[in-house]
Design a protein around this motif. Structure first.
Motif, PDB file in Angstrom:
ATOM      1  N   ALA A  40     -33.736  28.072  16.236  1.00  0.00           N
ATOM      2  CA  ALA A  40     -34.778  27.040  16.202  1.00  0.00           C
ATOM      3  C   ALA A  40     -34.180  25.695  15.793  1.00  0.00           C
ATOM      4  O   ALA A  40     -34.507  24.649  16.368  1.00  0.00           O
ATOM      5  CB  ALA A  40     -35.883  27.445  15.232  1.00  0.00           C
ATOM      6  N   ALA A  41     -33.256  25.752  14.817  1.00  0.00           N
ATOM      7  CA  ALA A  41     -32.660  24.508  14.318  1.00  0.00           C
ATOM      8  C   ALA A  41     -31.900  23.793  15.420  1.00  0.00           C
ATOM      9  O   ALA A  41     -31.934  22.572  15.528  1.00  0.00           O
ATOM     10  CB  ALA A  41     -31.735  24.809  13.142  1.00  0.00           C
ATOM     11  N   LEU A  42     -31.221  24.585  16.276  1.00  0.00           N
ATOM     12  CA  LEU A  42     -30.485  23.994  17.385  1.00  0.00           C
ATOM     13  C   LEU A  42     -31.434  23.252  18.316  1.00  0.00           C
ATOM     14  O   LEU A  42     -31.030  22.341  19.026  1.00  0.00           O
ATOM     15  CB  LEU A  42     -29.744  25.083  18.162  1.00  0.00           C
ATOM     16  N   HIS A  43     -32.702  23.702  18.343  1.00  0.00           N
ATOM     17  CA  HIS A  43     -33.685  23.029  19.184  1.00  0.00           C
ATOM     18  C   HIS A  43     -34.456  21.970  18.396  1.00  0.00           C
ATOM     19  O   HIS A  43     -35.533  21.556  18.794  1.00  0.00           O
ATOM     20  CB  HIS A  43     -34.651  24.049  19.791  1.00  0.00           C
ATOM     21  N   VAL A  52     -46.884  24.030   3.179  1.00  0.00           N
ATOM     22  CA  VAL A  52     -47.890  23.268   2.443  1.00  0.00           C
ATOM     23  C   VAL A  52     -48.573  22.241   3.340  1.00  0.00           C
ATOM     24  O   VAL A  52     -49.793  22.135   3.372  1.00  0.00           O
ATOM     25  CB  VAL A  52     -47.239  22.556   1.238  1.00  0.00           C
ATOM     26  N   TYR A  53     -47.762  21.490   4.096  1.00  0.00           N
ATOM     27  CA  TYR A  53     -48.331  20.390   4.880  1.00  0.00           C
ATOM     28  C   TYR A  53     -48.753  20.825   6.281  1.00  0.00           C
ATOM     29  O   TYR A  53     -49.381  20.069   6.999  1.00  0.00           O
ATOM     30  CB  TYR A  53     -47.321  19.240   4.999  1.00  0.00           C
ATOM     31  N   ASN A  54     -48.351  22.044   6.664  1.00  0.00           N
ATOM     32  CA  ASN A  54     -48.615  22.545   8.018  1.00  0.00           C
ATOM     33  C   ASN A  54     -48.172  21.561   9.098  1.00  0.00           C
ATOM     34  O   ASN A  54     -48.856  21.329  10.079  1.00  0.00           O
ATOM     35  CB  ASN A  54     -50.105  22.871   8.192  1.00  0.00           C
ATOM     36  N   GLU A  55     -47.023  20.965   8.831  1.00  0.00           N
ATOM     37  CA  GLU A  55     -46.437  20.046   9.804  1.00  0.00           C
ATOM     38  C   GLU A  55     -44.979  20.445   9.920  1.00  0.00           C
ATOM     39  O   GLU A  55     -44.443  21.071   9.001  1.00  0.00           O
ATOM     40  CB  GLU A  55     -46.474  18.613   9.264  1.00  0.00           C
ATOM     41  N   PRO A  56     -44.306  20.064  11.015  1.00  0.00           N
ATOM     42  CA  PRO A  56     -42.872  20.362  11.086  1.00  0.00           C
ATOM     43  C   PRO A  56     -42.154  19.736   9.871  1.00  0.00           C
ATOM     44  O   PRO A  56     -42.401  18.579   9.536  1.00  0.00           O
ATOM     45  CB  PRO A  56     -42.420  19.683  12.379  1.00  0.00           C
ATOM     46  N   ALA A  57     -41.308  20.543   9.246  1.00  0.00           N
ATOM     47  CA  ALA A  57     -40.657  20.103   8.010  1.00  0.00           C
ATOM     48  C   ALA A  57     -39.884  18.814   8.232  1.00  0.00           C
ATOM     49  O   ALA A  57     -39.903  17.905   7.390  1.00  0.00           O
ATOM     50  CB  ALA A  57     -39.717  21.196   7.501  1.00  0.00           C
ATOM     51  N   ILE A  58     -39.202  18.738   9.371  1.00  0.00           N
ATOM     52  CA  ILE A  58     -38.338  17.589   9.606  1.00  0.00           C
ATOM     53  C   ILE A  58     -39.168  16.307   9.668  1.00  0.00           C
ATOM     54  O   ILE A  58     -38.748  15.257   9.219  1.00  0.00           O
ATOM     55  CB  ILE A  58     -37.481  17.809  10.886  1.00  0.00           C
TER      56      ILE A  58
END
Lengths: 325, 320
Positions: free
Chosen positions: A70-73, A81-87
């Motif tokens: 997943a990280a490669l993508h 907590v935020y229910n958003e992509p961490a990045i």
């Protein structure tokens, strides 16, 4: 030159990869996020469902591979907590930290280099003794305490500057920045000064040591023997020779400030990455922690590359490997 | 000889208690090469730095005069001295590896030297620099200007330094052991080059060295320093052939090539005195085989024609 840069980038990728392994394993050791994420009243079936949805039932190595893939993508997981992509959560906080760090480093350079030069040129002066004594205090006093004193003095007693938060922001290049508004700038001053204190003292002492080392060398005397003005002897001949350690420290410290402005951001409730990481560790928000650490590593790698390239500009004797003579 | 270019009168440069230079007098005529000879610590380098006004603190000129261009330059302001340095007087240092700034290109270091004294464009200054490099025998000077000091050999670097010293065709150059750090073959080349260049420009040269062989080849006149004073001076061939001062004689005797093979190398017994605690009389007396009670009193200057010395018991059989 290009070959050298490419080689450095490859090295950087290897560093990042090694980092993912360490981060992933470490994060699995520090606690189970399920206990925090699920309310205590949830039944066993609900619990199993969440565990499966997060992929936490798989063996560690499978979890790692899934993460890596997943990280490669470009997907470092979704914040619990935020229910958003961490990045995205990290990047939203990045500008706040970045402007704080840049402001701090600028203050450190503007204060540290001239004072260091002065102290180096007048080693016996009374002012030099004052500067050197204060600088020892500067990097011995704990940051959080200095932050609190600053708040008490300038924020509470004098009431000149706001004591917390980021204030009003304005948009530039699609990002919100505090330094563009008067209010934001006022909010920026105290935390930036707090963060700059240590590095200003470090740069000051490095500069002074550099001057003391370079000044007795023959080439300085020869520069004077050529009849150069003192401003040029100091400003060009001495300065260029002492800049290498200073640039190294500026680079390293800039990385440290961005990565670990945790304390200052907490004291001044500055909504940057440092505050985010502390909050995330408290609730074991794994994707955020991972993404934060990855971003930090990437940042350090980039800074080191920039510092290396700056060396070659400063000192012709330093050449990156792979470049001809 | 022609007119006097530089006259040093009773120069005293002290470092606190240490009297590094204590009453040095000499003069240099236009185009003349003076060899200033002495062992380490005799004050010869400090004399050089005193003349160009670059004595390192805590050293200060406490007395005497340095007359250049009709003025006593020990009284000149810093800015006046700066304007003289590099333009009317130049200095070359011992270690060419250390004299050039390692992080600046040769052209930067030469152009700034030109522009420090003359209001010329970068292009013109660069052309001057290139010509100067060509003059001291550096091949393809145009390319070499782009290089950094570490890309030159020691001998080439010293040539660059000499080129910088010659940029403004100074009245005199002080050369502080400029060949000591070089190979013998390079040393000979630099000496020959230097000799040619100063003769061409009619520049005076003060060559500071401990090497009598160099002085005998290069200098017109020699001044021998001991413990901050000149103990003997005169035309180089006379002094080396018939020294008057026992110290000069000892110095000449210590040159290894004058010793017989298989024999113990000759040396002057004892050590040079500390310049912090000099005796009132002759500083060489404790090491001198000819010394007696008279030597403990202040020694006047004895002069005979071009030769001068400070010894109450000069070598008698060779007395001029």
């Amino acid at each position: 030159m290009t070959a050298a840069v490419v080689r450095r980038l490859l090295q950087a990728v290897m560093v990042m990869l090694a980092m993912t392994v360490i981060v992933f394993i470490a994060i699995n050791v520090i606690g189970d996020p399920v206990d925090i994420l699920i309310s205590p009243d949830a039944d066993q079936i609900e619990r199993a469902r969440v565990v499966q949805a997060l992929g936490l039932d798989l063996p560690l190595w499978q979890q790692y591979l899934r993460f890596l893939w997943a990280a490669l993508h470009g997907d470092l997981g979704e914040s619990y907590v935020y229910n958003e992509p961490a990045i995205r959560v990290i990047l939203e906080r990045l500008p706040a930290t970045l402007e704080l760090a840049v402001a701090a480093i600028l203050i450190a350079i503007v204060v540290g280099v001239p004072l260091g030069l002065y102290a180096g040129l007048r080693p016996d002066g009374i002012l030099t003794r004052v500067i050197m004594t204060v600088s020892i205090l500067g990097f011995s006093l704990p940051t959080f305490w200095v932050g609190l004193v600053l708040i008490m003095f300038f924020g509470v007693q004098l009431g000149w500057l706001p004591s917390g938060g980021r204030g009003q922001t304005a948009e530039l290049f699609g990002v919100q920045w505090a330094f563009l508004t008067k209010d934001g700038l006022a909010h920026l001053i105290l935390p930036a000064v707090n963060l700059a204190l240590f590095d200003a003292c470090l740069i000051l002492r490095l500069t002074r040591a550099g001057v003391a080392e370079v000044l007795p060398l023959d080439f300085v005397k020869f520069a004077r023997a050529k009849g150069l003005k003192e401003t040029r002897v100091i400003g060009v001949h001495v300065s260029k020779n002492i800049m290498i350690p200073v640039v190294t420290i500026i680079g390293l410290e800039f990385g440290s400030i961005v990565a670990f402005s945790v304390v200052t951001e907490s004291v001044f409730s500055w909504p940057g990455m440092g505050k985010l990481i502390i909050d995330s560790i408290n609730v074991l928000d794994r994707p955020i922690i991972t993404a934060y650490l990855m971003a930090t590593v990437a940042f350090f790698v980039i800074i080191n590359l920039v510092v290396d390239l700056t060396y070659t500009a400063l000192d012709p004797r330093v050449r990156l490997q792979g470049e001809g003579p | 000889m022609n007119a006097t270019v530089l006259e040093v009168r009773d120069l005293r440069t002290h470092f606190g208690q240490a009297k590094a230079v204590d009453g040095v007098s000499f003069s240099v005529a236009r185009g003349e090469v003076l060899g200033l000879v002495g062992e380490s610590g005799s004050g010869k380098s400090v004399t050089g730095f005193s003349i160009i006004g670059l004595v390192d603190p805590p050293g200060t000129i406490v007395g005497g005069q340095i007359v250049f261009d009709g003025r006593d330059i020990t009284r000149s302001s810093r800015e006046e001295m700066r304007a003289l340095r590099g333009r009317r007087m130049a200095m070359i240092f011992q270690d060419p590896m250390m004299t050039l700034n390692p992080v600046l290109r040769i052209d930067t270091q030469m152009i700034e030297a030109v522009q420090a004294h003359e209001n010329v464009s970068r292009t013109d200054a660069r052309a001057r620099a290139r010509d100067a490099l060509g003059m001291v025998g550096i091949p393809s000077p145009d390319e070499r200007l782009q290089a950094y000091p570490h890309q030159f050999s020691g001998g080439m670097r010293q040539r660059v330094v000499i080129a910088i010293a010659l940029l403004h065709q100074p009245d005199f150059i002080i050369a502080d052991e400029p060949t000591t750090a070089l190979d013998v073959t390079i040393q000979a080349q630099i000496l020959a080059e230097m000799q040619k260049l100063v003769a061409q420009n009619n520049t005076s040269l003060i060559w500071i060295t401990h090497d009598l062989a160099v002085v005998s080849r290069l200098a017109d006149r020699i001044a021998v320093m001991y413990a901050g004073r000149i103990v003997e001076s005169g035309p180089v061939s006379d002094v080396l052939a018939r020294p008057l001062h026992p110290y000069t004689a000892g110095l000449i005797d210590s040159v290894p090539s004058r010793n017989q093979r298989g024999e113990r190398l000759r040396q002057i017994p004892g050590m040079a005195p500390s310049v912090a605690r000099l005796p009132t009389g002759c500083a060489f007396a404790p090491r001198c085989p000819r010394a007696d009670a008279v030597c403990a009193q202040a020694v006047p200057l004895f002069a005979a024609g071009p030769r001068e010395h400070r010894c109450v018991h000069p070598l008698p059989e060779l007395r001029v």
